[in-house]
Every structure is written in C-alpha cells, then in structure tokens.
Design a protein around this motif. Structure first.
Motif, PDB file in Angstrom:
ATOM      1  N   THR A  65       1.161  -1.659  -0.160  1.00  0.00           N
ATOM      2  CA  THR A  65      -0.701   0.418   0.359  1.00  0.00           C
ATOM      3  C   THR A  65       0.689   1.171   0.659  1.00  0.00           C
ATOM      4  N   SER A  66       0.502   2.269  -0.764  1.00  0.00           N
ATOM      5  CA  SER A  66       1.502   3.373  -0.697  1.00  0.00           C
ATOM      6  C   SER A  66       0.810   4.720   0.206  1.00  0.00           C
ATOM      7  N   ASP A  67       2.005   4.981   0.298  1.00  0.00           N
ATOM      8  CA  ASP A  67       1.888   6.063   1.420  1.00  0.00           C
ATOM      9  C   ASP A  67       2.478   7.885   1.153  1.00  0.00           C
ATOM     10  N   GLY A  68       2.272   7.639  -0.266  1.00  0.00           N
ATOM     11  CA  GLY A  68       2.082   9.349  -0.123  1.00  0.00           C
ATOM     12  C   GLY A  68       4.761   9.855  -1.113  1.00  0.00           C
ATOM     13  N   THR A  69       5.090   9.151  -0.005  1.00  0.00           N
ATOM     14  CA  THR A  69       6.164   9.371   0.178  1.00  0.00           C
ATOM     15  C   THR A  69       6.943   9.582  -1.335  1.00  0.00           C
ATOM     16  N   THR A  70       7.633  10.110  -1.386  1.00  0.00           N
ATOM     17  CA  THR A  70       8.459  11.477  -2.174  1.00  0.00           C
ATOM     18  C   THR A  70       9.764   9.885  -2.842  1.00  0.00           C
ATOM     19  N   GLY A  71      10.961  10.504  -3.305  1.00  0.00           N
ATOM     20  CA  GLY A  71      11.620   9.450  -3.642  1.00  0.00           C
ATOM     21  C   GLY A  71      12.513   9.549  -2.736  1.00  0.00           C
ATOM     22  N   GLU A  72      13.179  11.411  -2.492  1.00  0.00           N
ATOM     23  CA  GLU A  72      14.059  11.801  -1.654  1.00  0.00           C
ATOM     24  C   GLU A  72      13.329  11.195  -0.165  1.00  0.00           C
TER      25      GLU A  72
ATOM     26  N   SER B 194      14.149  11.620  -9.344  1.00  0.00           N
ATOM     27  CA  SER B 194      13.850  11.238 -10.799  1.00  0.00           C
ATOM     28  C   SER B 194      12.866  12.433 -10.679  1.00  0.00           C
ATOM     29  N   GLU B 195      12.422  13.089 -11.412  1.00  0.00           N
ATOM     30  CA  GLU B 195      11.452  13.873 -12.137  1.00  0.00           C
ATOM     31  C   GLU B 195       9.569  12.519 -12.062  1.00  0.00           C
ATOM     32  N   ASP B 196      10.933  11.648 -13.113  1.00  0.00           N
ATOM     33  CA  ASP B 196       9.751   9.948 -13.089  1.00  0.00           C
ATOM     34  C   ASP B 196       9.670   9.425 -12.613  1.00  0.00           C
ATOM     35  N   PHE B 197      10.326   9.687 -11.062  1.00  0.00           N
ATOM     36  CA  PHE B 197       9.351   9.272  -9.955  1.00  0.00           C
ATOM     37  C   PHE B 197       8.474   9.751  -9.178  1.00  0.00           C
ATOM     38  N   LYS B 198       7.099   9.033  -9.404  1.00  0.00           N
ATOM     39  CA  LYS B 198       5.649   9.899  -9.275  1.00  0.00           C
ATOM     40  C   LYS B 198       5.363   8.739  -8.136  1.00  0.00           C
ATOM     41  N   PRO B 199       5.127   8.932  -6.596  1.00  0.00           N
ATOM     42  CA  PRO B 199       4.908   8.593  -5.732  1.00  0.00           C
ATOM     43  C   PRO B 199       3.262   8.975  -5.599  1.00  0.00           C
ATOM     44  N   THR B 200       1.748   7.491  -5.363  1.00  0.00           N
ATOM     45  CA  THR B 200       0.658   7.205  -4.828  1.00  0.00           C
ATOM     46  C   THR B 200       0.566   7.742  -3.578  1.00  0.00           C
TER      47      THR B 200
ATOM     48  N   GLU C  15       7.369   2.951  -7.117  1.00  0.00           N
ATOM     49  CA  GLU C  15       7.897   4.058  -6.271  1.00  0.00           C
ATOM     50  C   GLU C  15       7.853   1.568  -4.807  1.00  0.00           C
ATOM     51  N   VAL C  16       6.618   1.003  -5.328  1.00  0.00           N
ATOM     52  CA  VAL C  16       6.331  -0.952  -5.016  1.00  0.00           C
ATOM     53  C   VAL C  16       8.156  -0.985  -4.817  1.00  0.00           C
ATOM     54  N   ALA C  17       8.925  -0.558  -5.588  1.00  0.00           N
ATOM     55  CA  ALA C  17      10.997  -1.166  -5.115  1.00  0.00           C
ATOM     56  C   ALA C  17      10.907  -1.330  -3.379  1.00  0.00           C
TER      57      ALA C  17
ATOM     58  N   MET D  71       9.766  -3.998 -11.847  1.00  0.00           N
ATOM     59  CA  MET D  71       9.786  -3.973 -14.081  1.00  0.00           C
ATOM     60  C   MET D  71       8.233  -2.538 -13.873  1.00  0.00           C
ATOM     61  N   HIS D  72       9.257  -1.929 -13.221  1.00  0.00           N
ATOM     62  CA  HIS D  72       8.300  -0.238 -13.880  1.00  0.00           C
ATOM     63  C   HIS D  72       8.694   0.096 -15.679  1.00  0.00           C
ATOM     64  N   GLU D  73       8.569   1.588 -15.874  1.00  0.00           N
ATOM     65  CA  GLU D  73       8.807   2.012 -16.408  1.00  0.00           C
ATOM     66  C   GLU D  73      10.110   2.443 -16.565  1.00  0.00           C
ATOM     67  N   PRO D  74      10.968   2.026 -16.932  1.00  0.00           N
ATOM     68  CA  PRO D  74      12.219   2.006 -16.716  1.00  0.00           C
ATOM     69  C   PRO D  74      12.496   3.965 -16.319  1.00  0.00           C
ATOM     70  N   ILE D  75      13.781   4.094 -15.413  1.00  0.00           N
ATOM     71  CA  ILE D  75      13.723   5.841 -15.543  1.00  0.00           C
ATOM     72  C   ILE D  75      15.115   6.026 -15.965  1.00  0.00           C
ATOM     73  N   LYS D  76      15.043   7.611 -15.929  1.00  0.00           N
ATOM     74  CA  LYS D  76      17.181   7.417 -16.671  1.00  0.00           C
ATOM     75  C   LYS D  76      17.580   7.763 -15.163  1.00  0.00           C
ATOM     76  N   ASP D  77      19.086   6.958 -15.100  1.00  0.00           N
ATOM     77  CA  ASP D  77      19.790   7.295 -13.509  1.00  0.00           C
ATOM     78  C   ASP D  77      20.571   8.486 -14.415  1.00  0.00           C
ATOM     79  N   SER D  78      21.913   8.609 -12.925  1.00  0.00           N
ATOM     80  CA  SER D  78      21.929  10.090 -13.572  1.00  0.00           C
ATOM     81  C   SER D  78      23.494   9.544 -14.730  1.00  0.00           C
ATOM     82  N   GLY D  79      23.612   8.216 -14.651  1.00  0.00           N
ATOM     83  CA  GLY D  79      24.580   8.577 -15.902  1.00  0.00           C
ATOM     84  C   GLY D  79      23.654   8.033 -16.770  1.00  0.00           C
TER      85      GLY D  79
END
Length: 215
Positions: A64-71, A94-100, A140-142, A165-173
C-alpha cells in the motif's frame, strides 16, 4: 539457584545486535526508547506470519502506497538501516518518480526459474507478464518491497533479488534503470539495474509486476 541476570552469559556484541534488531523492527533510532517499548509491553515480540504466498513459481503479496516522495524514501530507508545505491538515489530523485497515496497493489513476482537461461531477458520476461495479464508497477513498489521484507524473507522466497519491472527511468549516468531489492552479506540494499530490453538476468532473481490495483 536461578540467575538474576539472564544476560550474564551473553557478550556485549550479542546484546548490541539484539537491541539493533529491535530498533530496526520497531523503526526507531533510539536504543533506550526501543528497549522501553518492549519492556512496557507497547510492542510485543512475536513470530511474524508469512506475508507472501507462492503458487506455481509466482509469489504474491500486497503493498500500500503512502505518498512518500523519492527523496523521503532515501531518508526513510537509510534511517532504518537499509542501504540505497547511488544510481537508485538518482532514480528516486528523478521527476519521473511519481509517488501515489493510498493505492493498494497486489504484486506478482515471476521467479527466474520460470524461464530458460536464454529466455531470462527483460523483453521476454515482460512478454510473459503480458501473457498473464500482469502490468507494470509504479517505481515506488521497489521501496515498499524493500521496507516490507527482511532479507531472510527474500531468502525464504528462494530469491537473491527482486527487480521491480516499472517503466525504466534514467539514472544519473543517463542510462535507463529499474529499481530492485537485493539481499547480501554487505547490507539490505535498494539498488538500480539495467533496464534495457535485452539485458539477461540470473536464475536467482524475481520480477515484480502488478496483478491489480485498488484505490
């Protein structure tokens, strides 16, 4: 005569490890408060019920998600003693990490044993998930999986790592990455792995997809 101090035969290292385990399970970083909570009965030590089930090489559980941001996830996990890799941190930020918030998700983890060595590549794993009508999870499931399961529970699943297996997100590299959890001797990890379609995975991995979501 019964000993007054039942801990007299324990080493300081064993006692320290015990208190650290209590702190980790309760989720606080104050050892005195952790011991107080146990002694007062506010927290009770009990054998946990199995939080997953397995059928035909697929592991099922619910998060169950709880709105926690990536940071916030970085701080939350590290405070509890988890290790977060640098590439994973860049994906979480990343701005592509979108919590629910408040989304209940049933997860299906396809175990690596379901695939031949030549078929255990990302694009074929995703194709197998499609054939089972499984969908991509939120990244966020990870984090939810990492926080939910101990390394011993992941070992009980017969796995060394679980890749989300989410939609891939670009990393810092600049590479497309997938978040995953890993157990090992050097810590309880949340890391990032290659998200390219042709990447080949080990037998000991599991691949997390979504069965269904309920808001």
């Amino acid at each position: 005569m019964k000993k007054d101090f039942v801990t007299s035969d324990l080493t300081s290292g064993q006692l320290n490890a015990l208190v650290k385990n209590i702190m980790s399970q309760i989720g606080i970083d104050d050892p005195i408060e952790a011991v107080r909570l146990i002694n007062s009965g506010e927290y009770v030590v009990s054998k946990p019920a199995c939080r997953f089930r397995e059928r035909d090489g697929v592991i099922y559980f619910t998060v169950t998600s709880d709105g926690t941001t990536g940071e916030e996830w970085i701080k939350r996990l590290e405070k509890k003693g988890f290790r977060v890799g640098d590439y994973a941190k860049s994906i979480l930020c990343s701005e592509d990490f979108k919590p629910t918030n408040g989304v209940i998700t049933e997860i299906a983890v396809l175990k690596g044993m379901l695939f031949n060595d030549s078929d255990r590549v990302t694009k074929k794993i995703r194709a197998e998930a499609d054939s089972r009508q499984l969908t991509k999870p939120n990244a966020e499931v990870a984090c939810l999986i990492r926080e939910m399961f101990t390394d011993k529970e992941i070992e009980a699943m017969g796995l060394v790592y679980i890749l989300t297996m989410h939609e891939p997100i670009k990393d810092s590299g600049g590479d497309l990455g997938l978040l995953g959890v890993c157990r090992g001797g050097d810590g309880r990890w949340l890391g990032a792995c290659c998200g390219s379609p042709g990447f080949r995975w080990f037998l000991v991995g599991g691949f997390a997809f979504v069965v269904s979501q309920v808001s």
